[in-house]
Design an enzyme around this catalytic site. Structure first.
Site, PDB file in Angstrom:
ATOM      1  N   ASP A  72       0.665  -2.707  12.438  1.00  0.00           N
ATOM      2  CA  ASP A  72       1.114  -3.120  11.103  1.00  0.00           C
ATOM      3  C   ASP A  72       1.379  -4.627  11.117  1.00  0.00           C
ATOM      4  OD1 ASP A  72       2.949  -3.781   8.898  1.00  0.00           O
ATOM      5  OD2 ASP A  72       2.856  -1.632   8.498  1.00  0.00           O
ATOM      6  N   THR A 123      -0.439   7.614  -1.295  1.00  0.00           N
ATOM      7  CA  THR A 123      -1.732   7.557  -2.019  1.00  0.00           C
ATOM      8  C   THR A 123      -2.668   6.496  -1.437  1.00  0.00           C
ATOM      9  OG1 THR A 123      -0.975   5.835  -3.534  1.00  0.00           O
ATOM     10  CG2 THR A 123      -0.501   8.112  -4.161  1.00  0.00           C
ATOM     11  N   ARG A 126       0.859  -1.176   0.000  1.00  0.00           N
ATOM     12  CA  ARG A 126       0.000   0.000   0.000  1.00  0.00           C
ATOM     13  C   ARG A 126       0.897   1.228   0.000  1.00  0.00           C
ATOM     14  NH1 ARG A 126      -4.456   1.164   4.671  1.00  0.00           N
ATOM     15  NH2 ARG A 126      -2.602   1.640   5.852  1.00  0.00           N
ATOM     16  N   ASP A 145       4.888  -5.838   9.772  1.00  0.00           N
ATOM     17  CA  ASP A 145       5.979  -5.505  10.694  1.00  0.00           C
ATOM     18  C   ASP A 145       5.941  -6.388  11.931  1.00  0.00           C
ATOM     19  OD1 ASP A 145       7.062  -3.590   9.090  1.00  0.00           O
ATOM     20  OD2 ASP A 145       6.164  -1.888  10.130  1.00  0.00           O
TER      21      ASP A 145
END
Ligand code: PRP
Ligand code: URA
Length: 209
Positions: A200, A108, A104, A203
């Site tokens: 995340d 944007t 991602r 991560d």
């Protein structure tokens, strides 16, 4: 309109709580994601077709059932989707695994594809697209679009945690794709992270930051 199934099994909900906890370290996080993926696979395969067989037990002939053997394919979205693959393969070891690499774009928020490798017969397989997080839904919607372009016809989407926005996006773009999740959370924050979510996923799975 596609259906949304929330797996409220106590074991899934219990483990998900520790997955969410920021104090859960990488090793335990990975193990828990693997376990929840297996439990979700158990639920998601409830409708697998069976056929009749007979076997000789030491005592008599028994009329039994075995899986009809419909071809399955798992498609993890790299990289966080990888964390759920082994758990599912423990239950469905014959499934083929295709990979789609998407990230991602942090500015944007649009998904950017960098990799794809699929089994040659994906048009004949029931596919399960796997990603722990369904946030804006951009990555999942794009992965499903790519698979359809390659000829896939039967697709399910399996995620740990979804935001309402992500569900809406997939339902809008792919009304034929049912969605299976362990939880639907409240909302997205200003960075399009799921709230409360788990942070995340990539991560936390791989110990990067
Ligand atoms: C995360 C996650 C999904 C995506 C969800 O991946 O694993 O693929 O974001 O967000 P969306 O619904 O708004 O598209 P990320 O892009 O962080 O890549 P990574 O798995 O490589 O860390
Ligand atoms: N990707 C993640 O890993 N977590 C989120 O909350 C949103 C997107």
């Amino acid at each position: 309109m596609s259906n949304v199934y929330v797996f409220d099994h106590p074991l899934i909900q219990h483990k998900l709580t520790y997955i969410r906890d920021k104090n859960t370290g990488t090793k335990e996080f990975r193990e828990l994601v693997d376990e929840v993926a297996a439990l979700m696979a158990y639920e998601i395969t409830r409708d697998m077709p069976l056929r009749d067989v007979t076997v000789e037990t030491p005592v008599a002939t028994a009329k039994c059932k075995v899986l009809e053997g419909k071809k399955l394919g798992l498609v993890p979205i790299l990289r966080a989707g990888l964390g759920m693959v082994d758990g599912i393969l423990k239950l469905i070891p014959t499934a083929k695994v295709g990979h789609i690499g998407l990230y991602r774009d942090p500015e944007t928020l649009e998904p950017v594809q960098y990799y794809s490798k699929m089994p040659s017969d994906i048009g004949e397989r029931d596919l399960i697209v796997i990603d722990p997080m369904l946030a804006t839904g951009g990555s999942a919607a794009e992965a499903i679009r790519i698979l359809k372009e390659m000829g896939a016809k039967n697709i399910k989407l399996m995620c740990l945690i979804a935001a309402p926005e992500g569900i809406e996006r997939v339902q809008k773009d792919h009304s034929d794709v049912d969605i299976y999740v362990a939880a639907v959370d409240e909302k997205l924050n200003e960075k399009s992270y799921i709230v409360p979510g788990l942070g995340d996923a990539g991560d936390r799975l791989f110990g990067t930051k």
